[in-house]
Structure formats: structure tokens, C-alpha cells
Design a protein around this motif. Structure first.
Motif, PDB file in Angstrom:
ATOM      1  N   UNK A 143       0.823  -1.210   0.000  1.00 40.80           N
ATOM      2  CA  UNK A 143       0.000   0.000   0.000  1.00 40.80           C
ATOM      3  C   UNK A 143       0.860   1.264   0.000  1.00 40.80           C
ATOM      4  N   UNK A 144       1.924   1.252   0.772  1.00 35.12           N
ATOM      5  CA  UNK A 144       2.789   2.436   0.809  1.00 35.12           C
ATOM      6  C   UNK A 144       3.445   2.668  -0.549  1.00 35.12           C
TER       7      UNK A 144
ATOM      8  N   UNK B 204       1.104   3.956  -3.146  1.00 33.48           N
ATOM      9  CA  UNK B 204       0.721   5.363  -3.022  1.00 33.48           C
ATOM     10  C   UNK B 204       1.878   6.270  -3.416  1.00 33.48           C
ATOM     11  N   UNK B 205       3.102   5.798  -3.234  1.00 30.22           N
ATOM     12  CA  UNK B 205       4.248   6.571  -3.725  1.00 30.22           C
ATOM     13  C   UNK B 205       4.193   6.656  -5.246  1.00 30.22           C
TER      14      UNK B 205
ATOM     15  N   UNK C 115      -4.454   5.090  -5.893  1.00 25.86           N
ATOM     16  CA  UNK C 115      -5.427   5.267  -4.819  1.00 25.86           C
ATOM     17  C   UNK C 115      -5.611   3.946  -4.083  1.00 25.86           C
ATOM     18  N   UNK C 116      -6.067   4.078  -2.836  1.00 24.42           N
ATOM     19  CA  UNK C 116      -6.262   2.894  -2.028  1.00 24.42           C
ATOM     20  C   UNK C 116      -7.228   1.902  -2.692  1.00 24.42           C
TER      21      UNK C 116
END
Lengths: 245, 250
Positions: A111-112, A115-116, A120-121
Motif C-alpha cells: 500500500x505504501x 501510493x508513492x 489510490x487505495x
């Protein structure tokens, strides 16, 4: 329709004779009047365009400015003059798994990292299963990354990166690591992206993979463009140039 | 900035997890350490100023506000340098790294202040209604710290001895702020200079709204807002100027 327009970019590095990294050294430098530095132009008046859906290869010897150019495109470095405009979302791959945190689990890291790369989630939720299937790490999703072998975190980074692909990709050699099978998987994936109409800028020393992926290429030498055109011709030019030296 | 909200949240959560997973008492340390510090200050200085009204509670509020200031600035100072990869290998707007760092400190301090409420209730047997103004004051303090963080973290890329320098500044400010002593002991002729310390201004307002139960004067609110705007303006200008060569310096 151009995806990337590069207009007259120049980049100058300042290489001080004595590197000063603290306030104290700077104060001493002022007192002793030691502020001399060498100027080094890594890029000189570089202009080109990349059309949407095109794959452009950039080749050249070590220190010819390839990586600097890619970093300027990625906005990591600021050009001293000239401008870059890129349409759509960009992801750059100078290194895989940037921002991975060893103390967190594989799941959290996916997830990190996504997002970098600008995801989107919700988008990650949708691709989550694919990512872990692709990386073949389903069993380890709740394991901390520090317990992964380097091959495993590589696979995780690679799987995440390739599921997070936006319109434009800037790639610097990153997929040249790993074993033969891994490299094959990477080059297959890239050819697939090209077929899907992604714009790719590809920096590599591997002339074969440039030939395989890129229709058009650019040869850099000491920060300037020597020639741009059909990859076969540019590669021949490059090899001839190497021969002469 | 809005389009990066996912990244900001993820980095903040990761930061919080990193800070707490490595300690055995985890999250409770962030509450325990200021409480212990307040306890020490109370026992050392109660002979001098113990007769002052609400001495113990004032120390607690002062220490909590101080903690937010000192951890907020000294950890955001490293926000850029400790994220080499995110600066030199990929593009994310760099001020996000500072923002998520200061947000982590904000969340910490929120927990600490919330834990303080029952303690105030026990020691004073009532909570003033002005405590409702706390979020407003805290937001202003947060903006101030974000500005300071932008300023410090961008300078730290170029001047690596800034941590040592900042340590000294922090130590000095600790004694130059009314944490373990009441403001009334400051001689009148020093007062104008003493009040230039932003931390002092903030601590006085925190005590007004959380302990004394009085509205902060419009003048002192204007002063702290001024500090916050100034810190943010100077911080983001400096940051924007120095950001250009971050990747080369690191």
C-alpha cells in the motif's frame, strides 16, 4: 499528440573543490575564502519530443547524461534552463521498492509503495490479489519485510510497480537485475505495456533490450544529443562511435 | 496536496507504527515519558513555586506543549535526510515528507493532551468550558511547527551539523519557556524579549484555556497566529528555494 515535450534543457552540476556539508565548514570556508568549484554541464540544450504510446530508448556511454536526463524528466532534478512538460501521470523507476519499510508487513508495504507511485487505495484493493499472485508471495503477506530475502522483496516491488503503471513510465536499467527468468518476465511485461499504448522512456546499456522495446532512440554524448532516429541506425552509430575511441 | 492524501496518510501511519513497534511498552511511552518528566519537575521545583495556584497542572500542560514542540521540530528536521530514497529515486512532493512527520507528532500530542484531561479533572475537580478552544490553539501550533519543520529540514540537507545546533537551541528554549516556573518571576525589563519566544506564547494560551478557564486575549491569539503564519511563510519559501538541489546534495 506529444506525451513528453522537452525544450532546451541544460543541467549544470557544481563540484566544489572542498565539499562542505556543515555550517562550521561553511563558516571556515568564508573566512579562508575557499568557495571555488568546478562546473560540469551534464546536459547541454537537449530538446526532443515523445509521442503518446511511443517507446524512446536513450543510449550513450557512462557519464553521457542519460540518468541525469531521466531524473530531470522525473522532476527529481531541476534543470538550470529549459522546460519539460509531460501529459498525464508519470511513474519513474530508477530503483524498485523505494520507500519499503523493513519493520512493516508485505501487505502494508504494498500500500505504501503504490501510493508513492500515485495509486489510490481503492485501486490497490482491486489489484491486491493480482499483485501477490504475480509475486508468488501469497503465503507471506503478513510477514515483516525485514524477514524477506532480497529476492522476495525484489519480486514484491516488481509486482507492485507493474500493477501501478500510469500513462508514462521512465525506466533506468532497474529491470536488469535478478536472474534470467526474472529479466524475461520484465521484458515481456514491458512489451505488453507498449502494446497497451503506454509511453515509455527507457535508459539502458543493454542494446539488445533497447532494440527489442524501442522503435526510436536517442544517442547522448557528453550531455548533448548526437543523433535521434530509428533504433537500428542509432545503435549502429553508437557502436561506430565506440569503435573509434 | 489533496491528490497526495493517500500517500500522506500511509507515510504517517507507517511512521507511527515504526515509532511504537520497536518499544516494548509501545504507544504508552509517548504518554509516560512526558508524565514522568512533569513529575520530576514538580518534585524538584515545588519548594520554590509549589504555593502558586495550579502549580502541578500547569507543569503538566507546559510539558505536553513543550513535548509537541521539541519532538515535532527535532524529528521533522530529519524528514528529508532520512528519506533518501523518496528524494533521489522517485518523485513525491518533498514537503509531504515533512508534513507527514509533523502529523505523526500531532497525533502523539493529541493522545497526550487527551490523557491529560482526566488528570486535570482529578487535580482541580473541574474542567473549564474553555477547553473546547484547545483544538483551535493546537491547529495554530501545528501550522507553526510545520513551518519550522520545512525550514529546518531543508537547511539540514546542506548543513549536517544542524542537529547539534538545534539540540542546543532546544535546551535553551526549555529554560526560556515558562514550563517549571510561573511567568510572574520574570523581571519586567526582560519581559518584552521573553515574550518573543513563540513557545512561551503558546504555553500561556494552553494554560488559559485548559486550566485557568479564561479566554485568551485577542492580542495574544493574534500574536500566536502571526508566529504561525510567519513560520509557515519563511519555512515554505526557504524550502522551495533549497528543494531544487536536494537530490544533488544527498
Amino acid at each position: 499528440m506529444s506525451a513528453i515535450i522537452v525544450d532546451n534543457i541544460s543541467k549544470k552540476y557544481r563540484i566544489p573543490h572542498e565539499k562542505k556539508s556543515t555550517l562550521f565548514q561553511n563558516i571556515v570556508g568564508v573566512i579562508k575564502r575557499q568557495f571555488s568549484y568546478e562546473e560540469f554541464w551534464a546536459l547541454k540544450d537537449v530538446s526532443f519530443e515523445v509521442k503518446r504510446g511511443e517507446a524512446l530508448g536513450i543510449i550513450g556511454r557512462n557519464g553521457s547524461g542519460k540518468s541525469t536526463l531521466l531524473k530531470v524528466l522525473a522532476r527529481i532534478l531541476y534543470p538550470d534552463s529549459g522546460s519539460v512538460s509531460i501529459n498525464g501521470k508519470v511513474a519513474c523507476f530508477l530503483q524498485l521498492g523505494v520507500g519499503f519499510q523493513p519493520e512493516l508487513t508485505a501487505r502494508e508495504n504494498v500500500y505504501i509503495y503504490s501510493s508513492i507511485l500515485g495509486l489510490k487505495r481503492r485501486e490497490v484493493d482491486r489489484m491486491y490479489d493480482d499483485i501477490f499472485d504475480f509475486a508468488e508471495l501469497r503465503k507471506f503477506e503478513n510477514m515483516k519485510l525485514k524477514n524477506f530475502s532480497s529476492g522476495m522483496s525484489m519480486r514484491l516491488a516488481f509486482a507492485t510497480a507493474f500493477h501501478a503503471v500510469p500513462d508514462t513510465m521512465l525506466i533506468d536499467e532497474v529491470f536488469a537485475v535478478g536472474d534470467e527468468a526474472f529479466r524475461k518476465k520484465c521484458s515481456d511485461k514491458m512489451i505488453q505495456f507498449k502494446a497497451e499504448g503506454k509511453t515509455i522512456v527507457f535508459v539502458s546499456h543493454s542494446l539488445d533490450s533497447v532494440k527489442q522495446l524501442c522503435g526510436r532512440s536517442m544517442l547522448l554524448h557528453e550531455g548533448s544529443i548526437v543523433t535521434t532516429g530509428d533504433t537500428e541506425e542509432v545503435v549502429d552509430h553508437y557502436l561506430a562511435m565506440l569503435q573509434k575511441k | 496536496m489533496w491528490q497526495y492524501r493517500e500517500l500522506i496518510r500511509n507515510l504517517t501511519v507507517a511512521d507511527l507504527k515504526n515509532r511504537y513497534q520497536n518499544t516494548s511498552l509501545g504507544f504508552f511511552w509517548s504518554l509516560l515519558s512526558p508524565l514522568l518528566m512533569a513529575g520530576v519537575l514538580y518534585f524538584v521545583f515545588r519548594h520554590l513555586w509549589g504555593h502558586e495556584e495550579d502549580f502541578a497542572v500547569n507543569i503538566l500542560v507546559g510539558v505536553m506543549a513543550w513535548q509537541f514542540f521539541s519532538t515535532g521540530t527535532s524529528s521533522s528536521l530529519r524528514a528529508i535526510v532520512s528519506n533518501v530514497g523518496l528524494v533521489t529515486r522517485v518523485y513525491v512532493p518533498r514537503h509531504i515528507l515533512v508534513l507527514s512527520n509533523v502529523l505523526t507528532s500531532l497525533i502523539n500530542s493529541l493522545f497526550a493532551f487527551v490523557a491529560l484531561l482526566p488528570i486535570i479533572l482529578i487535580l482541580r475537580s473541574s474542567l473549564p468550558p474553555t477547553v473546547l478552544l484547545f483544538p483551535l490553539v493546537h491547529v495554530v501550533f501545528f501550522v507553526f511547527l510545520f513551518g519550522a519543520g520545512l525550514f529546518l529540514s531543508s537547511l539540514y540537507v546542506y548543513f549536517r551539523d544542524l542537529t547539534q545546533i538545534w539540540d542546543v537551541v532546544i535546551r535553551t528554549l526549555f529554560f526560556a519557556s515558562p514550563i517549571m516556573y510561573p511567568v510572574t518571576i520574570i523581571p519586567a525589563y526582560i519581559m518584552p524579549y521573553y515574550m518573543l519566544n513563540p513557545v512561551t506564547q503558546f504555553i500561556i494560551i494552553y494554560r488559559d484555556v485548559m486550566v485557568a478557564g479564561q479566554l485568551p486575549s485577542p492580542y495574544s491569539m493574534a500574536v500566536v497566529c502571526g508566529f504561525a503564519v510567519l513560520a509557515y511563510a519563511v519555512g515554505s519559501l526557504t524550502f522551495r528555494r533549497l528543494e531544487r538541489r536536494f537530490a544533488e546534495q544527498m
